[in-house]
Design a protein around this motif. Structure first.
Motif, short mmCIF file in Angstrom:
data_model
loop_
_atom_site.label_atom_id
_atom_site.label_comp_id
_atom_site.label_asym_id
_atom_site.label_seq_id
_atom_site.Cartn_x
_atom_site.Cartn_y
_atom_site.Cartn_z
N ASN A 163 -10.49 -2.54 5.65
CA ASN A 163 -10.00 -1.91 4.43
C ASN A 163 -10.40 -2.78 3.23
OD1 ASN A 163 -8.27 -4.08 4.41
ND2 ASN A 163 -6.42 -2.92 4.93
N HIS A 179 -2.25 2.79 -6.02
CA HIS A 179 -1.64 2.22 -4.83
C HIS A 179 -1.33 0.76 -5.07
CE1 HIS A 179 -3.41 5.81 -2.92
NE2 HIS A 179 -2.53 5.63 -1.94
N PHE A 193 0.82 -1.21 0.00
CA PHE A 193 0.00 0.00 0.00
C PHE A 193 0.86 1.27 0.00
CE2 PHE A 193 -3.23 3.06 1.63
CZ PHE A 193 -4.13 2.87 0.61
N GLU A 249 -3.17 -3.94 -0.94
CA GLU A 249 -3.48 -3.79 0.47
C GLU A 249 -3.21 -5.08 1.22
OE1 GLU A 249 -7.22 -1.64 1.35
OE2 GLU A 249 -7.53 -1.61 -0.82
N GLN A 288 -11.93 1.82 4.97
CA GLN A 288 -13.33 1.76 4.55
C GLN A 288 -14.29 2.00 5.71
OE1 GLN A 288 -14.17 -1.79 2.34
NE2 GLN A 288 -12.79 -1.24 0.65
N GLY A 338 -3.99 0.03 3.84
CA GLY A 338 -4.94 0.01 2.73
C GLY A 338 -5.86 1.22 2.84
N HIS A 339 -6.86 1.22 1.98
CA HIS A 339 -7.85 2.29 2.00
C HIS A 339 -8.80 2.04 3.17
CE1 HIS A 339 -6.70 4.07 -1.83
NE2 HIS A 339 -6.62 2.82 -2.33
#
Length: 1115
Positions: A836, A743, A718, A746, A783, A780-781
């Motif tokens: 994520n 990116h 990431f 993750e 969420q 990671g993103h």
């Protein structure tokens, strides 16, 4: 001999007799290189001799006999042509019965009296001397024996009558050839003629077959009434046995002719001139065939090679002379002689040993003009020794033209099988050998074909009117066409009614003779075209109304001004069918990338017939045009010629570039590829580049094929990357692409949320707070956060693995959230996880919280048992959801009188540990309504209602069960023998009869007691206020749902009422089949109905009310 020529002229007229020059002649041509000789030429004078004098006796014979009249012409040179005529020079008629043989004799299969004549004359015509010789006339007389008297017949001797056969019918016999078999020889290539002539009565018919094969269909002919079989161009394959068959009604005969085809020598490979340079090898081949096999002999310069000067480079091997390392002195003319008994062949071949650099014999700068789509032949005649090699080039640059597109002929000619516009240009022919090189330029111009774009159309016109035929010609602008008109393939009538202008033929005052086919012919110096139409002339008819329709399709599409990225399209509009064309729609097809799919290109006004079209590189365009008027759109035109634009570098890059990892250690770069139309050229590829956003790394690039993703491996987890994807093809690169951020992959979050605490808002709602996790630990993103919560209630009774956990997800970076829908008075456990794109992180430590008490649900059931004169017993089950600790039950009840008015409400508190309660000191034969609910410290729960009726007295019966329709007796006393009881029963019976009559009358009139209004008036005692005038409660109402009383509602016989079945009904007031009656009997009409019957404890009640019930209704 003529001066400067090898022709020998013999003038027989002035230089003696022809016989003087009879003999065999041969011509010899000689120079320092050698001598050539001609074939032998035989000279013989023509002859046309006379017939020898002879005395011909008259011929007399009987009818039916056969006859042969000999001709025997004199032998002339060339042979004479024979025919039979009479004194009037009229040819004698011939038929299957009478015919002339190949030898000139006249054959009669059988004679008839009409054959009698005295002037059968045979003529011989000698065409070369233009003379005709005549034989002496022959007299023939045919007699009928039956018509002669016996005296004449007796005086005739056998010698005076031709032949001795009778005139009776007889089977066939052959007149020629004789016997059953014969032989025939013929030379190859000549005409084979086989003849069979038969006599017989009736006249025989001739058939032919080949015993060991079939007759060649295209070369076989029958002459002389099937008596002669001819095969032209005869070959060795025609040898064999042929059989002629003569047949009549009395029999069949056969004759076999064995045919042998001989052959004078003929070439298989004649010797060819040979040009060699010093030191080269070569061969002369002389191959011939014939029957018998010809003998091959060689001559050198006209001298038999056996006695010719010796040449060490020459070696003879049968029909081949082999040359090795020739020198200039080896030059000579060689003759090959192939001969057999039927003839000979002589061929000259010049072996020329010389060293010459190439020379091109075709004139320089020759201009060739060719019509498009036709073959183009560019000449390059050359000479040189050794034999030069020929190459062709187009323009000033480029490689040699290859045979995959062009045809290179051995004589140096370049053939372009299908010349196109782009074939125009300058072509260079280059001839090379080891001694040098020569080249020559020629020019090729490709002209547009001449076309008739508006052809004359079939016309039907009325007599006396005017007709016009249009013939619009389109041609190359450099060619000048001439247009002529023909009628029925002949010239137009020289009539002033026919006029021709530029594109039209006009015929005025049409007459019936003007009908026919009119043809327009357009000629140029390179091509010609024609088109025809038929004119039909009819009688005058009324003028039809005009027809309105969509336009006809445009036609004659043409592409001009062809540039790399534009082209001009022109077309000819079709008929507008009486509605003006408003616009033209142009569509294109890309045959290279999307064959068969037509896409919109542009639209132009209906007055325009050309359009300048913008094009994309590397597209194989075809165009079509549609016309549109107020009635609709025409069918598409025929497609134009294809136009392939040149390739160019891409002018755009892929769209939707993204970088997302599928694994923690990779970066998946994806994009939307360019389609074939956008590629702009062959070899479409993509240059994929990437580098970390937060770093000083250089761009890493890779070129990939025409795909839609590339995976970068070995990346940290990431990490932001800068990405760009650039298109390229064989021509070059697209513009610099835009940079996008992505990116790498993750991984699961590493840290759980901390400092989790719960605040209980009320018994069903709690608020949770937590601290966010560090963004780096998310990997990671982010969420959101996910809360798992569950109740520990009854967890000891089942495996904890089966505890039902509830999940609530909060999106984004929230740090608090509400948990709704909790169960009161429960123990809950929860934990929180961060999520994520890869999944969930570890769970936070479990947090336990408790919800406070809430109000309970309604008791699970309520039933009334053991009714007596003044008491009722209630039994119930506790609430299914107490939602806390029960403190007590509340029971409220009130009586309902006969007019459905509610009495005073009694409120009673019952301990929480009770499930049964008996009410005493109640009124007998009275209906009561009960309201029952539980309580916790949080308040009162939902109530459950029920109704019941006390009994009449100790000796009476229990009221009927409305739901079961059966009577239940509590105790029975034998009072049937009591006098007062008997009188009472009679009075009751009389009253019931009156009541039934009144009820029947009221029902027929439609009058009904307004029960619904009464029911709607019943209010819940907790809500309905007391009346101010008398202190009584308002009318009864169901506090649960405020619904009107329902017909047919049922209550179980045990008086048990569930929560969901607590709807009230006046039918339930009584326990018998029918409810209580009002004074006017209206209650029967409103609430009586069929109920399922249930067994009573002692007996069953009938549908009619019992006397006890009747009395109760009047209390």
């Amino acid at each position: 001999m003529k001066t400067g020529s090898g022709t020998l002229v013999i003038n027989i007229m002035s230089e003696g007799k022809a016989e003087t020059y009879e003999g065999v002649y041969q011509c010899t041509a000689r120079n320092e290189r050698g001598a050539a000789i001609s074939n032998n030429i035989v000279v013989r004078p023509s002859r046309s001799p006379l017939w020898t004098k002879e005395k011909l006796e008259p011929i007399t014979l009987r009818s039916g006999q056969s006859l042969v009249l000999p001709c025997r012409p004199p032998i002339g040179l060339p042979p004479a042509i024979i025919f039979w005529m009479d004194n009037s020079f009229q040819r004698l008629p011939q038929s299957e019965r009478v015919s002339q043989g190949l030898n000139g004799d006249l054959y009669f299969s059988n004679v008839l009296p009409e054959d009698s004549r005295e002037d059968y004359i045979c003529y011989a015509r000698f065409n070369h001397t233009q003379t005709i010789q005549q034989k002496q006339p022959i007299s023939v007389k045919v007699i009928l024996v039956d018509e002669l008297n016996d005296t004449i017949a007796a005086n005739l001797s056998d010698t005076e009558v031709y032949g001795a056969k009778s005139n009776r019918e007889r089977p066939p016999t052959f007149l020629t050839p004789e016997g059953n078999a014969s032989n025939k020889e013929e030379l190859r290539g000549n005409v084979l003629s086989l003849e069979c002539i038969a006599e017989g009565l009736p006249t025989p018919i001739i058939y032919w077959i080949k015993e060991d094969g079939t007759l060649p269909i295209n070369r076989t002919f029958y002459r002389n009434f099937q008596k002669t079989l001819q095969i032209i161009q005869v070959s060795e394959a025609d040898s064999g046995k042929y059989q002629c068959i003569a047949k009549n009604a009395l029999g069949v005969i056969h004759h076999t002719i064995s045919v042998t085809v001989k052959a004078a020598p003929y070439w298989i490979m004649a010797p060819q001139n040979l040009v060699l340079s010093p030191g080269e090898d070569g061969a002369l081949i002389c191959r011939a065939n014939g029957n018998p096999k010809p003998r091959i002999s060689w001559l050198s310069n006209g001298v038999p090679i056996e006695i010719a000067p010796d040449d060490p480079s020459r070696k003879i091997s049968g029909d081949t002379i082999i040359f090795s390392s020739v020198q200039e002195r080896s030059s000579a003319v060689y003759q090959c002689n192939a001969s057999n008994e039927y003839g000979y062949l002589l061929g000259n071949a010049f072996v020329n040993v010389l060293a010459e650099p190439p020379r091109i014999l075709t004139s320089a700068n020759t201009l060739y003009q060719v019509i498009a789509n036709r073959p183009a032949l560019l000449d390059c005649a050359f000479f040189g020794s050794p034999l030069p090699t020929i190459e062709w080039f187009k323009g000033t640059k480029g490689s040699a033209l290859r045979e995959d597109t062009y045809v290179l002929h051995e004589n140096g000619t370049l053939e372009i099988p299908v010349a196109q516009k782009d074939s125009t240009g300058t072509y260079t022919c280059v001839a090379r050998n080891k001694l040098g090189m020569a080249k020559n330029e020629v020019h090729l111009e490709i002209k547009d074909p001449t076309r008739i774009i508006k052809q004359p159309e079939y016309a039907v016109v009325q007599r006396g009117s005017t007709v016009s035929f249009e013939c619009k010609v389109k041609h190359d602008h450099t060619l000048i066409p001439t247009v002529i008109w023909l009628k029925d393939n002949g010239e137009l009538p020289s009539d002033g009614r026919f006029t021709i202008d530029k594109d039209h033929l006009v015929v005025a005052d049409v007459s019936d003779n003007d009908g026919g086919t009119y043809t327009c012919v357009a000629n140029t110096t390179l091509d010609n075209v024609s088109a025809s139409a038929v004119l039909s002339v009819v009688a005058p008819t009324p003028t039809p109304a005009p027809i309105y329709d969509v336009p006809n399709p445009p036609f004659d599409l043409e592409l001009t001004d062809q540039l790399d990225k534009s082209v001009q399209l022109s077309w000819t509009p079709g008929d507008d069918n009486n509605s003006p064309i408003t616009k033209f729609i142009i569509e294109y097809e890309d045959a290279m990338h999307e064959a068969g799919l037509w896409r919109h290109q542009t639209e132009v006004p209906g007055t325009q017939t050309t359009a300048q079209l913008k094009l994309s590189p590397y597209v194989n365009y075809s165009f079509r045009v549609m016309a549109e008027n107020s009635l609709g759109r025409s069918l598409p035109s025929e497609a134009s010629e294809q136009y392939l634009t040149k390739a160019a570098e891409p002018d755009k890059n892929p769209m939707t570039v993204e970088g997302l990892g599928s694994e923690p250690d990779n970066l998946v770069i994806t994009w939307q590829p360019l389609n074939g139309f956008e590629s702009n050229g062959p070899g479409l590829q993509y240059k994929v580049s990437w580098r970390q956003k937060d770093g000083d790394d250089e761009w890493t690039s890779v070129v990939v094929a025409n795909v839609s993703k590339y995976i970068v491996s070995g990346t940290p987890t990431f990490v932001p990357y800068l990405i760009k994807v650039q298109a390229l093809n064989d021509v070059g690169f697209a513009p610099e692409p835009a940079v996008v951020m992505g990116h790498s992959g993750e991984d699961l979050p590493m840290v759980a949320p901390g400092n989790v605490h719960v605040t209980v808002v009320n018994s069903t709602l709690a608020e949770v707070h937590w601290d966010p996790v560090p963004l780096k630990s998310v990997r990671g993103h982010l969420q959101g956060y996910r809360i798992y919560y569950w109740t520990d209630q009854n967890s000891s009774k089942r495996n904890r693995r089966h505890i039902e956990k509830k999940i609530l997800t909060f999106q984004g970076s929230k740090t608090h959230g509400m948990l709704p829908g909790l169960e009161p008075f429960s123990h809950y456990t929860l934990n929180i996880r961060v999520i994520n794109g890869k999944g969930e992180g570890p769970a936070s430590p479990d947090r336990v919280f408790h919800t406070p008490e809430g109000v309970p649900s309604a008791p699970s059931s309520l039933k009334i048992v053991n009714p007596t004169l003044d008491s009722l017993t209630l039994e119930w089950d506790p609430p299914s959801h107490p939602n806390g600790i029960l403190t007590e039950y509340t029971l409220k009840y009130q009586p309902i009188n006969s007019t459905h008015e509610l009495g005073p409400l009694v409120d009673l508190k019952i301990p929480a540990n009770k499930t049964r309660w008996t009410l005493k000191n109640l009124n007998f034969s009275t209906r009561y309504k009960f309201y029952f609910y539980a309580q916790t410290s949080a308040g009162s729960g939902s109530q459950i209602t029920e109704e019941a009726v006390t009994t009449v007295d100790e000796a009476g019966y229990l009221p009927p069960d409305v739901g079961a329709g059966k009577a239940m007796a509590s105790r029975q006393v034998d009072i049937a023998t009591q006098g007062w009881f008997i009188g009472l029963m009679c009075a009751v019976a009389l009253l019931i009869l009156i009541l039934l009559i009144v009820c029947f009358i009221r029902r027929n009139k439609g009058g009904k007691y307004p029960v619904k209004e009464k029911e709607d008036a019943h209010a819940d005692p907790e809500i309905q206020p007391m009346k101010e005038d008398d202190g009584t409660f308002g009318e009864y109402s169901d506090a649960e749902d405020h619904k009107p009383l329902k017909k047919g509602s049922r209550t179980p016989s045990d008086r048990t009422v569930k929560k969901e079945d607590s709807d009230d009904s006046l039918v339930d007031y009584g326990e018998g089949v029918n409810g209580q009656f009002n004074e006017d009997g209206s209650f029967i009409g409103q609430y009586s109905g069929k109920k399922e019957k249930e067994p009573a404890e002692g007996n069953e009640s009938s549908e009619a009310p019992s006397p006890v019930n009747a009395m109760n209704s009047f209390v």
